[in-house]
Design an enzyme around this catalytic site. Structure first.
Site, PDB file in Angstrom:
ATOM      1  N   TRP A 140      -3.221  -0.168   4.888  1.00  0.00           N
ATOM      2  CA  TRP A 140      -2.170   0.846   5.021  1.00  0.00           C
ATOM      3  C   TRP A 140      -0.955   0.490   4.183  1.00  0.00           C
ATOM      4  O   TRP A 140      -0.302   1.376   3.613  1.00  0.00           O
ATOM      5  CB  TRP A 140      -1.803   1.031   6.495  1.00  0.00           C
ATOM      6  N   ASP A 180       6.430   0.243   8.790  1.00  0.00           N
ATOM      7  CA  ASP A 180       5.415   1.081   9.419  1.00  0.00           C
ATOM      8  C   ASP A 180       4.972   0.353  10.682  1.00  0.00           C
ATOM      9  O   ASP A 180       4.307  -0.674  10.618  1.00  0.00           O
ATOM     10  CB  ASP A 180       4.247   1.284   8.460  1.00  0.00           C
ATOM     11  N   LYS A 213      -1.208   5.809  19.040  1.00  0.00           N
ATOM     12  CA  LYS A 213      -1.722   4.511  19.461  1.00  0.00           C
ATOM     13  C   LYS A 213      -0.992   4.001  20.711  1.00  0.00           C
ATOM     14  O   LYS A 213      -1.620   3.650  21.682  1.00  0.00           O
ATOM     15  CB  LYS A 213      -1.603   3.508  18.310  1.00  0.00           C
TER      16      LYS A 213
END
Length: 363
Positions: free
Chosen positions: A103, A173, A197
Site C-alpha cells: 500500500w 495511512d 477494519k
C-alpha cells in the site's frame, strides 16, 4: 440464528456483535422518525446529531487537539493516495515516502503524478518482513511531507515508534490499525484511514488533518478533491455515506464502553499473543512472516512450512468455521486479521485448531 463465524477477514472485517444487534433493532424506525437512517436526509436534524456525535467521540477517544479537523470522506485510502499529493505536493517539490509494503508502494506511485516523491527507506529487499529502522531514515528539511503506512495488512508488520520529522508534516495511512492503540496525534499533520477494519463498514474514510495544513493546500484542484471543501462544510458538501457514519459512531461508542483505546490495545495484545505463541511454539511447523520486533497486532501472517499441508490447513479451517485465513492473493500463505472487534474467543479457537492440526499432521 446460525452461529457467528470466526471472522478473520482483512477488510471489510468483523464488527462488534453488540453494534450489529443495535443497528438491527434501529434499522426500520430510527429514533422514532418512522424511517431508517438510510432513508432520511443528510441535512436533517437527526442525522446532523448522529454525524456530530461521531466526530466528537472520535476526538474524545483519540484526544484530538482543537487545531485538527475530523473529516468523513469517501473513496477509501486509495483515493487518499492521490488527494495527499494533489493537495500538498507541488510539481517542483519533493516528499519523502517510506516503503514498508504494497500500500505504501501504491501511494508512492500516485505521488509521482504531481511532484517528486523520494524513497527514503524501504524493506522490500527483505520481502517486507520488517519496518525500516528509525536511525536509517533521513529527511530533507525542504520536503513537503513524509508519508508512512502505519500497519501493513499484506505482510503483517506494524510501526512501534513513529519517525520524528520535526517541522516536516508526517502523513500516515492508518487504515488497518487506527484506534487499535493510543497515539500522539500531534506527531502527525494528517492521518487517513478506511473505516472497514477498525471503525465500521466500508464506504467511509476518516481524515484527521491539522488546520494549518488546510491553509497551505493547493487551491487549483477539483472541488471534491480539496480537503478545504470538506472541512468548510463539516463533511457535508455532498451526500455522505450516512449509514456508514452512523455505524462508525456506534463502533466508537462500543470502544468507549470497553474502556477506551488504551484498554482496546491491551485486549489486542492479548489476542495477538495467543496466535503468535501458537506459531512460535510449533517447532517450525508454522513460520511467521514478520520479524518479531515488527510484528503487527492487527494482521498475523504465517505459513505452514509444507505447501501441500498449507492448502489442507486452509481447507479444514474453512470447514471448521474460520473465515478469511487465506493470505493476500499477491503473497499467499495464511493471515489472521485480529482487528478490534475480533473477540478473544475467536483467537483462542484458532490457536486450538492450529495446535490440533499440527498434532495430526506433523511427521
Amino acid at each position: 440464528m446460525t452461529q457467528r463465524a470466526y471472522n478473520f477477514n482483512a477488510g471489510p472485517s468483523a464488527l462488534p456483535q453488540e453494534v450489529l444487534e443495535k443497528a438491527q433493532q434501529q434499522l426500520v424506525n430510527f429514533r422514532d422518525s418512522g424511517m431508517s437512517i438510510m432513508e432520511m436526509s443528510h441535512r436533517s436534524a437527526i442525522f446532523d446529531e448522529v454525524h456530530n456525535e461521531a466526530i466528537a467521540l472520535l476526538k474524545k477517544l483519540y484526544a484530538i487537539p482543537e487545531n485538527y479537523e475530523v473529516l468523513f470522506l469517501q473513496g477509501g485510502a486509495s483515493l487518499q493516495f492521490t488527494m495527499v499529493p494533489m493537495n500538498f505536493l507541488a510539481a517542483d517539490q519533493k516528499a519523502s515516502y517510506i516503503l514498508s509494503g504494497s500500500w505504501s508502494e501504491k501511494a508512492f506511485k500516485e505521488a509521482k503524478l504531481f511532484g517528486t516523491p523520494v524513497e527514503v527507506a524501504s524493506t522490500k529487499d527483505n520481502q517486507y518482513r520488517n519496518i525500516p529502522a528509525l536511525e536509517d531514515i533521513h529527511f530533507n528539511e525542504e520536503d513537503a511531507y513524509v508519508h508512512i503506512t502505519s500497519n501493513n495488512t499484506i505482510y503483517g508488520t506494524q510501526w512501534r515508534e513513529f519517525p520524528e520529522t520535526e517541522n516536516i508534516p508526517l502523513i500516515a495511512d492508518m487504515s488497518s490499525d487506527i484506534l487499535s492503540k493510543p497515539i500522539d496525534i500531534q506527531k502527525f499533520g494528517l492521518i487517513y484511514a478506511g473505516a472497514q477494519k477498525n471503525l465500521g463498514p466500508s464506504g467511509v474514510t476518516v481524515v484527521i488533518i491539522r488546520k494549518d495544513l488546510l491553509e497551505k493546500a493547493n487551491k487549483n484542484i477539483p472541488t471534491m478533491l480539496k480537503y478545504t471543501t470538506h472541512a468548510d462544510s463539516n463533511s457535508l458538501y455532498n451526500t455522505p455515506p450516512t449509514f456508514g457514519i452512523y455505524m462508525l459512531g456506534e463502533v466508537l461508542k462500543w470502544v468507549e464502553a470497553k474502556g477506551g483505546v488504551a484498554e482496546i490495545e491491551k485486549h489486542n495484545e492479548l489476542k495477538a499473543k495467543v496466535i503468535y505463541d501458537a506459531i512460535d511454539n510449533s517447532n517450525g511447523f508454522y513460520k511467521g512472516h514478520a520479524v518479531p520486533e515488527s510484528r503487527s497486532l492487527m494482521n498475523i501472517t504465517f505459513r505452514v512450512t509444507d505447501e501441500e499441508l498449507e492448502k489442507q490447513f486452509l481447507t479444514e479451517a474453512k470447514a471448521a468455521g474460520f473465515v478469511g485465513l487465506n493470505g493476500h492473493r499477491s503473497v499467499g500463505g495464511c493471515r489472521a486479521s485480529t482487528y478490534n472487534a475480533v473477540p478473544l474467543e475467536a483467537c483462542e479457537a484458532l490457536r486450538d485448531f492450529m495446535v490440533d492440526f499440527q498434532q495430526k499432521h506433523q511427521a
